[in-house]
Design an enzyme around this catalytic site. Structure first.
Site, PDB file in Angstrom:
ATOM      1  N   TYR A 103      39.251  44.747  37.248  1.00 49.30           N
ATOM      2  CA  TYR A 103      39.826  44.930  38.593  1.00 49.30           C
ATOM      3  C   TYR A 103      41.368  44.167  38.383  1.00 49.30           C
ATOM      4  CZ  TYR A 103      35.530  45.569  41.445  1.00 49.30           C
ATOM      5  OH  TYR A 103      34.518  46.050  42.036  1.00 49.30           O
ATOM      6  N   CYS A 136      34.101  36.260  41.375  1.00 52.47           N
ATOM      7  CA  CYS A 136      35.227  37.045  40.674  1.00 52.47           C
ATOM      8  C   CYS A 136      36.530  36.355  41.196  1.00 52.47           C
ATOM      9  CB  CYS A 136      35.316  38.157  41.015  1.00 52.47           C
ATOM     10  SG  CYS A 136      36.682  39.231  40.546  1.00 52.47           S
ATOM     11  N   ASN A 137      37.364  35.799  40.285  1.00 56.11           N
ATOM     12  CA  ASN A 137      38.699  35.248  40.708  1.00 56.11           C
ATOM     13  C   ASN A 137      39.630  36.361  41.202  1.00 56.11           C
ATOM     14  OD1 ASN A 137      39.104  32.060  39.412  1.00 56.11           O
ATOM     15  ND2 ASN A 137      37.582  33.338  38.405  1.00 56.11           N
ATOM     16  N   THR A 138      39.597  37.409  40.837  1.00 60.97           N
ATOM     17  CA  THR A 138      40.508  38.443  41.104  1.00 60.97           C
ATOM     18  C   THR A 138      40.308  38.806  42.589  1.00 60.97           C
ATOM     19  OG1 THR A 138      40.772  39.267  38.903  1.00 60.97           O
ATOM     20  CG2 THR A 138      41.490  40.757  40.479  1.00 60.97           C
ATOM     21  N   GLU A 178      33.982  42.247  27.935  1.00 60.11           N
ATOM     22  CA  GLU A 178      33.395  43.486  28.198  1.00 60.11           C
ATOM     23  C   GLU A 178      32.740  44.267  27.010  1.00 60.11           C
ATOM     24  OE1 GLU A 178      31.983  44.787  31.227  1.00 60.11           O
ATOM     25  OE2 GLU A 178      32.792  42.990  32.888  1.00 60.11           O
ATOM     26  N   CYS A 194      39.240  33.040  35.561  1.00 58.87           N
ATOM     27  CA  CYS A 194      38.410  34.346  35.460  1.00 58.87           C
ATOM     28  C   CYS A 194      37.067  34.137  35.017  1.00 58.87           C
ATOM     29  CB  CYS A 194      39.174  35.255  34.536  1.00 58.87           C
ATOM     30  SG  CYS A 194      38.214  36.780  34.252  1.00 58.87           S
ATOM     31  N   THR A 195      36.138  34.788  35.576  1.00 63.95           N
ATOM     32  CA  THR A 195      34.779  34.255  35.335  1.00 63.95           C
ATOM     33  C   THR A 195      34.255  35.017  34.082  1.00 63.95           C
ATOM     34  OG1 THR A 195      33.994  35.864  36.857  1.00 63.95           O
ATOM     35  CG2 THR A 195      34.026  33.949  37.731  1.00 63.95           C
ATOM     36  N   HIS A 196      35.118  35.894  33.573  1.00 64.05           N
ATOM     37  CA  HIS A 196      34.755  36.206  32.083  1.00 64.05           C
ATOM     38  C   HIS A 196      35.057  35.543  31.024  1.00 64.05           C
ATOM     39  CE1 HIS A 196      34.521  40.260  34.255  1.00 64.05           C
ATOM     40  NE2 HIS A 196      34.108  40.765  33.164  1.00 64.05           N
TER      41      HIS A 196
HETATM   42  N1  DGL Z   1      35.824  38.327  36.177  1.00 61.01           N
HETATM   43  C1  DGL Z   1      36.850  38.586  37.173  1.00 61.01           C
HETATM   44  C2  DGL Z   1      37.664  37.394  37.568  1.00 61.01           C
HETATM   45  O1  DGL Z   1      37.106  36.450  37.639  1.00 61.01           O
HETATM   46  C3  DGL Z   1      37.340  39.851  37.085  1.00 61.01           C
HETATM   47  C4  DGL Z   1      38.092  40.173  36.029  1.00 61.01           C
HETATM   48  C5  DGL Z   1      38.692  41.758  35.864  1.00 61.01           C
HETATM   49  O2  DGL Z   1      37.973  42.609  36.353  1.00 61.01           O
HETATM   50  O3  DGL Z   1      39.585  41.952  35.455  1.00 61.01           O
HETATM   51  O4  DGL Z   1      38.898  37.578  37.668  1.00 61.01           O
END
Ligand code: DGL
Length: 269
Positions: free
Chosen positions: A42, A73-75, A152, A186-188
């Site tokens: 996103y 999700c931070n976004t 991912e 970002c949670t990733h």
């Molecule tokens: N995990 C997400 C976040 O915390 C989204 C990352 C993405 O989809 O770009 O922002």
């Protein structure tokens, strides 16, 4: 409504880092997770698109019986909270304010770095949250758009030399800033924590959203009288908008659970 489920969503696998802590903190709750694998990432998308995807995820989770929703999700938390709050009145936990508070409390020199997706960094949400606590705090923000696709791509990339080379290139930005704390916005990113820690250096404390968001969820459910009664282990349902076969090994690797119930769902283009 104490019998409803806790809905948790993210663009993909990142929110599973938050889900893991929610499962630990709230073992008796029924939980439903949605990862939008089809449309991830996103972070390079417009605010309008992120709002649309967020509202579709909210509808999906509330239709499935969510009594509260965690935006893992931070976004989405940075770009779609107004839209979500305009359409939904149930308790919603976002990740920015609690993570910013935690970073602020842990930083000694009040020089704080933030890494996140383009959409998160461009929203300025962390800077606003940190400056609202103390206007004199120095905030250094850097978007790291290649981190989400690397995360991912699968576990073999999480602690890899290519990922480290990418991190070195991004983190050159923090040279001479003197930051003592770095927000993984970002949670990733906790999936890449080893590479991030090695590259930024041991003197920088890393702060992520996972545990603090789980604790915030527990607090909010308690305050809203929504905690499930009884001590029966909760059920976990997992949904992806893309391939179950691709999603399954990463879910198992992150959550440490093998016999997961993963189903496919369709939210839109
Ligand atoms: N995990 C997400 C976040 O915390 C989204 C990352 C993405 O989809 O770009 O922002």
């Amino acid at each position: 409504m104490t019998e409803g489920k806790i809905g948790v969503f993210d663009s993909g696998i990142g929110g599973l880092t938050v889900l893991k802590e929610i499962l630990r903190c709230l073992p008796y709750e029924d939980i439903i997770y949605f990862g939008d694998g089809k449309r991830t990432p996103y972070g390079g998308k417009s605010k309008e698109t992120i709002e649309l995807f967020a509202l579709q995820s909210m509808k999906f989770l509330t239709d499935k019986g969510a009594k509260a929703v965690v935006i893992a999700c931070n976004t989405v938390s940075s770009n779609a909270m107004d839209a979500i709050r305009a359409h939904y009145s149930l308790p919603v936990v976002e990740v920015i304010s609690t993570t910013a508070k935690l970073a602020f409390s842990q930083s000694k020199n009040k020089k704080i770095g933030v890494i996140g997706t383009k959409a998160t960094i461009e929203s300025g949400s962390y800077e606003k949250a940190l400056k609202s606590m103390d206007a004199s705090v120095s905030v250094y923000q850097k978007s790291c758009p290649l981190f989400v696709p690397l995360a991912e791509e699968g576990a073999e990339w999480w602690d890899d030399e290519i990922t480290e080379a990418v991190a070195r290139r991004y983190f050159g930005y923090f040279d001479n800033t003197g930051i003592d704390t770095l927000i993984l916005g970002c949670t990733h990113y906790p999936l890449l924590k080893k590479v991030i820690a090695r590259t930024i250096g041991e003197h920088v404390n890393l702060v992520d959203s996972a545990l603090i968001t789980a604790k915030q969820t527990e607090k909010l459910l308690e305050e809203s009288n929504l905690l499930k009664e009884g001590k029966k282990k909760g059920a976990l349902e997992v949904y992806t908008s893309d391939s179950i076969l691709r999603f399954m090994p990463m879910c198992s690797a992150i959550l440490g659970i093998n016999n997961l119930n993963i189903q496919k769902c369709y939210l839109g283009e």
